[in-house]
Design an enzyme around this catalytic site. Structure first.
Site, PDB file in Angstrom:
ATOM      1  N   LYS A 170       0.837  -1.202   0.000  1.00  0.00           N
ATOM      2  CA  LYS A 170       0.000   0.000   0.000  1.00  0.00           C
ATOM      3  C   LYS A 170       0.871   1.250   0.000  1.00  0.00           C
ATOM      4  O   LYS A 170       0.610   2.214  -0.725  1.00  0.00           O
ATOM      5  CB  LYS A 170      -0.930  -0.009   1.231  1.00  0.00           C
ATOM      6  CG  LYS A 170      -2.088  -0.988   1.076  1.00  0.00           C
ATOM      7  CD  LYS A 170      -2.837  -1.278   2.360  1.00  0.00           C
ATOM      8  CE  LYS A 170      -3.868  -2.394   2.096  1.00  0.00           C
ATOM      9  NZ  LYS A 170      -4.547  -2.876   3.295  1.00  0.00           N
ATOM     10  N   GLN A 219      -5.129  -1.773   9.452  1.00  0.00           N
ATOM     11  CA  GLN A 219      -5.029  -3.092   8.831  1.00  0.00           C
ATOM     12  C   GLN A 219      -5.663  -4.161   9.736  1.00  0.00           C
ATOM     13  O   GLN A 219      -5.375  -4.226  10.927  1.00  0.00           O
ATOM     14  CB  GLN A 219      -3.543  -3.404   8.558  1.00  0.00           C
ATOM     15  CG  GLN A 219      -3.292  -4.679   7.793  1.00  0.00           C
ATOM     16  CD  GLN A 219      -3.786  -4.638   6.351  1.00  0.00           C
ATOM     17  OE1 GLN A 219      -3.829  -3.581   5.710  1.00  0.00           O
ATOM     18  NE2 GLN A 219      -4.188  -5.773   5.821  1.00  0.00           N
ATOM     19  N   ASP A 275     -11.615   2.712   3.805  1.00  0.00           N
ATOM     20  CA  ASP A 275     -11.853   1.273   3.792  1.00  0.00           C
ATOM     21  C   ASP A 275     -13.347   0.963   3.615  1.00  0.00           C
ATOM     22  O   ASP A 275     -13.723  -0.180   3.348  1.00  0.00           O
ATOM     23  CB  ASP A 275     -11.420   0.705   5.159  1.00  0.00           C
ATOM     24  CG  ASP A 275     -10.367  -0.374   5.033  1.00  0.00           C
ATOM     25  OD1 ASP A 275     -10.093  -0.799   3.903  1.00  0.00           O
ATOM     26  OD2 ASP A 275      -9.846  -0.783   6.075  1.00  0.00           O
TER      27      ASP A 275
END
Ligand code: GUN
Length: 294
Positions: free
Chosen positions: A54, A98, A121
């Site tokens: 990422k 995460q 997200d």
């Protein structure tokens, strides 16, 4: 018949090029550069790989990336404090924590603490609610990537029978919501199957588009797909392989060799859905920065 491979690596590279152009335009017009903060708690090896990928993708697209690594024994309140700090930071347009998180931390609490305006997200209940009510703001990255992959490969889900195997909050549920929407690139008839579904094969053979997100290697076999179907494999499973130096290899949920002979389009693992997830994360981050500045 041999199937066409849907090249997620190539398609995601095209999207990342488009994003880099968008970032430049935003910078020229407003003087601002989008910023993404990624928080990694603990040292799960797979999560470390994803976070590194990422960061690299951000750098390539000229998006500022801020990485925070916290030890596995981090207290929930410490993580929530870090998120609240990032919620207030104007340089940060997107916040990604995460997953999975260590057991002492309540994942739902963490998701709810991220500002819904920075939730790139797409996991915050406000963003999930907006998606369900047909006014999406941030859509979670893997399902959003699957929709793009279908559209850009000429496999529009419009009017098709889509069967999703897996009902996770990260993939199955939001993907069903996206593809059943009354909008371009959607309008599908969606069935969601899962671990308690009876007679699964009877359902999967009716799929024009079959998406597997169940996390079991070789779960989808050729008798479960119909001739000419489109197969999207979301699985990322590690299996032991002593012939390789690292001792394992990554496979999807689909028994690729047999299924690929029967269907019209199929995504490989790796190189299918995975790279799309990252591209859509960048897209959401740019969208967030435009909401603030443009
Ligand atoms: N872990 C695996 N996939 C994801 C994802 O899409 N978002 C987050 N935050 N964690 C993940």
């Amino acid at each position: 018949m041999s199937s066409q491979i849907i090249d997620g690596k190539k398609i995601s590279a095209e999207i990342r090029d488009e994003i880099a152009k968008d970032v430049q335009i935003l910078k020229d017009n407003t003087g601002h550069v989008p910023g993404l903060a990624v928080i990694l708690v603990g040292d799960d090896p797979a999560s470390q790989v994803y976070v590194r990928m990422k960061k690299k993708a951000c750098e390539k697209a000229n998006i500022a990336s801020f990485e925070y690594r916290m030890p596995a024994d981090t207290k929930e309140c410490e993580l929530l404090k870090k998120i609240e700090e990032l919620n207030e930071n104007d340089k940060v347009n997107g916040i990604l924590v995460q997953l999975p998180l260590p057991g002492q931390i309540d994942e739902n609490k963490v998701i709810r603490t991220v500002s819904p305006l920075k939730d790139v997200d797409g996991l915050h209940p406000e963003n999930l609610g907006l998606l369900l009510s047909g006014r999406p703001r941030f859509v979670s990255c893997t399902p959003y990537g699957i929709q793009e992959l279908l559209m850009r490969s000429g496999c529009s889900p419009e009017g098709k029978n889509v069967v999703i195997v897996g009902r996770s909050n990260l993939v199955g549920k939001p993907l069903a919501a996206i593809l059943m929407q009354k909008s371009a690139g959607a309008n599908a008839t969606v069935t969601v199957a899962h671990s308690r579904t009876r007679n699964l094969k009877e359902i999967t053979v009716g799929a024009d588009i079959l998406v597997s997100a169940i996390g079991r290697p070789g779960f989808i076999t050729s008798d479960m797909v119909s001739e000419g179907a489109v197969v999207i494999d979301v699985g990322i499973n590690r299996i032991d392989d002593s012939t390789l130096e690292k001792g394992y290899r990554i496979v999807g949920d689909v028994e690729y060799d047999t299924v690929s002979r029967k269907v019209s389009f199929i995504t490989p693992v790796p190189g299918g859905v995975g790279p799309m997830t990252i591209a859509m994360l960048l897209k959401n981050t740019v969208k967030s920065s435009k909401m603030k500045w443009a």
